[in-house]
Design a protein around this motif. Structure first.
Motif, mmCIF file in Angstrom:
data_model
loop_
_atom_site.group_PDB
_atom_site.id
_atom_site.type_symbol
_atom_site.label_atom_id
_atom_site.label_comp_id
_atom_site.label_asym_id
_atom_site.label_seq_id
_atom_site.Cartn_x
_atom_site.Cartn_y
_atom_site.Cartn_z
ATOM 1 N N GLY A 161 0.937 -1.209 -0.062
ATOM 2 C CA GLY A 161 -0.004 0.063 0.060
ATOM 3 C C GLY A 161 0.812 1.099 0.076
ATOM 4 O O GLY A 161 2.043 1.146 0.286
ATOM 5 N N LEU A 162 0.191 2.282 -0.139
ATOM 6 C CA LEU A 162 0.968 3.495 -0.345
ATOM 7 C C LEU A 162 1.640 4.029 0.813
ATOM 8 O O LEU A 162 2.788 4.564 0.606
ATOM 9 C CB LEU A 162 -0.113 4.795 -0.844
ATOM 10 N N VAL A 163 1.090 4.199 1.960
ATOM 11 C CA VAL A 163 1.534 4.628 3.186
ATOM 12 C C VAL A 163 2.843 3.719 3.571
ATOM 13 O O VAL A 163 3.968 4.112 3.818
ATOM 14 C CB VAL A 163 0.638 4.659 4.340
ATOM 15 N N THR A 164 2.767 2.277 3.477
ATOM 16 C CA THR A 164 3.884 1.574 3.698
ATOM 17 C C THR A 164 4.869 1.630 2.684
ATOM 18 O O THR A 164 6.252 1.810 2.921
ATOM 19 C CB THR A 164 3.508 0.066 3.668
ATOM 20 N N ARG A 165 4.591 1.908 1.265
ATOM 21 C CA ARG A 165 5.512 2.257 0.341
ATOM 22 C C ARG A 165 6.563 3.454 0.536
ATOM 23 O O ARG A 165 7.554 3.562 0.556
ATOM 24 C CB ARG A 165 5.026 2.457 -1.336
ATOM 25 N N LYS A 166 5.665 4.711 1.049
ATOM 26 C CA LYS A 166 6.365 5.822 1.507
ATOM 27 C C LYS A 166 7.205 5.859 2.528
ATOM 28 O O LYS A 166 8.252 6.296 2.548
ATOM 29 C CB LYS A 166 4.993 6.942 1.676
ATOM 30 N N MET A 167 6.993 4.980 3.660
ATOM 31 C CA MET A 167 7.821 4.845 4.877
ATOM 32 C C MET A 167 8.973 3.788 4.333
ATOM 33 O O MET A 167 9.998 4.202 4.752
ATOM 34 C CB MET A 167 7.025 3.917 5.773
ATOM 35 N N GLY A 168 8.755 2.753 3.330
ATOM 36 C CA GLY A 168 9.777 2.029 3.052
ATOM 37 C C GLY A 168 10.676 2.763 2.114
ATOM 38 O O GLY A 168 11.983 2.676 2.110
ATOM 39 N N ASN A 169 10.403 4.005 1.393
ATOM 40 C CA ASN A 169 11.231 4.559 0.328
ATOM 41 C C ASN A 169 11.955 5.571 1.489
ATOM 42 O O ASN A 169 13.077 5.950 0.751
ATOM 43 C CB ASN A 169 10.408 5.278 -0.528
ATOM 44 N N SER A 170 11.567 6.073 2.682
ATOM 45 C CA SER A 170 12.400 6.848 3.370
ATOM 46 C C SER A 170 13.393 6.403 4.216
ATOM 47 O O SER A 170 14.008 7.046 4.966
ATOM 48 C CB SER A 170 11.178 7.919 4.262
ATOM 49 N N LEU A 171 13.260 4.918 4.472
ATOM 50 C CA LEU A 171 14.192 4.385 5.370
ATOM 51 C C LEU A 171 15.527 3.942 4.854
ATOM 52 O O LEU A 171 15.549 3.758 3.514
ATOM 53 C CB LEU A 171 13.575 2.961 5.681
ATOM 54 N N SER A 172 16.622 4.039 5.469
ATOM 55 C CA SER A 172 17.868 3.569 4.950
ATOM 56 C C SER A 172 18.553 2.424 6.021
ATOM 57 O O SER A 172 19.183 2.672 7.006
ATOM 58 C CB SER A 172 18.824 4.789 5.251
ATOM 59 N N PRO A 173 17.901 1.264 5.593
ATOM 60 C CA PRO A 173 18.129 0.028 6.571
ATOM 61 C C PRO A 173 19.656 -0.219 6.576
ATOM 62 O O PRO A 173 20.384 -0.145 5.500
ATOM 63 C CB PRO A 173 17.201 -1.135 5.983
ATOM 64 N N THR A 174 19.772 -1.172 7.490
ATOM 65 C CA THR A 174 21.230 -1.683 7.765
ATOM 66 C C THR A 174 21.150 -3.323 7.601
ATOM 67 O O THR A 174 20.298 -3.710 8.224
ATOM 68 C CB THR A 174 21.959 -1.341 8.991
ATOM 69 N N VAL A 175 22.007 -3.912 6.701
ATOM 70 C CA VAL A 175 21.795 -5.422 6.815
ATOM 71 C C VAL A 175 23.267 -6.098 7.157
ATOM 72 O O VAL A 175 24.491 -5.425 6.931
ATOM 73 C CB VAL A 175 21.890 -5.517 5.245
ATOM 74 N N GLU A 176 22.947 -7.109 7.893
ATOM 75 C CA GLU A 176 24.107 -7.837 8.429
ATOM 76 C C GLU A 176 23.726 -9.256 8.293
ATOM 77 O O GLU A 176 22.849 -9.560 8.536
ATOM 78 C CB GLU A 176 24.393 -7.558 9.862
ATOM 79 N N VAL A 177 24.853 -10.081 7.877
ATOM 80 C CA VAL A 177 25.134 -11.335 7.580
ATOM 81 C C VAL A 177 25.743 -12.185 8.777
ATOM 82 O O VAL A 177 26.895 -11.654 8.786
ATOM 83 C CB VAL A 177 25.284 -11.917 6.335
#
Length: 130
Positions: free
Chosen positions: A26-42
């Motif tokens: 949905g639009l709200v979740t997409r806007k939030m997802g686009n605004s985040l800069s996540p960190t990934v670790e393996v």
């Protein structure tokens, strides 16, 4: 496997909104997802890998063994069957469900390049090591 234990922070993203749209996010979740800069670790313990994605909004961790199918709840709430393989410095994840998706994570000395594909939609997200 020099990427094990390293952290990577999102630096740039291309076509992520279209990718999420194709997944039915949905639009709200997409806007939030686009605004985040996540960190990934393996991380790796024995023969079990853990892939952790964390942001100010949500933290998600999946644990898996290479080549063994597992149940996964994606960040957008879908329940899928996933299988992850390793080829050199590339982790390839196949998600099977209503909307099959392929995620390729390619690690270099200082970057993680993630290519997400669903149907004809492709998204590239570049992370820098931190």
């Amino acid at each position: 496997m020099s990427f094990v234990g390293k952290k990577y922070k999102l630096d740039k993203s291309e076509n992520f909104d279209e990718y999420m749209k194709e997944l039915g996010v949905g639009l709200v979740t997409r806007k939030m997802g686009n605004s985040l800069s996540p960190t990934v670790e393996v991380t790796l313990e024995g023969d079990t890998y853990t892939l952790t994605t964390s942001s100010t909004f949500k933290t998600s961790a999946i644990s898996f063994k290479l080549g063994v199918e597992f149940d996964e709840e994606t960040l957008d709430g879908r329940n899928v069957k996933s299988i992850i393989t390793l080829d050199g410095n590339k982790l390839t994840q196949e998600q099977k469900g209503d909307k099959p998706t392929t995620i390729v994570r390619e690690f270099t000395d200082n970057e993680l390049i993630t290519t997400l594909t669903i149907g004809s939609v492709k998204c590239v997200r570049v992370y820098k090591s931190v």
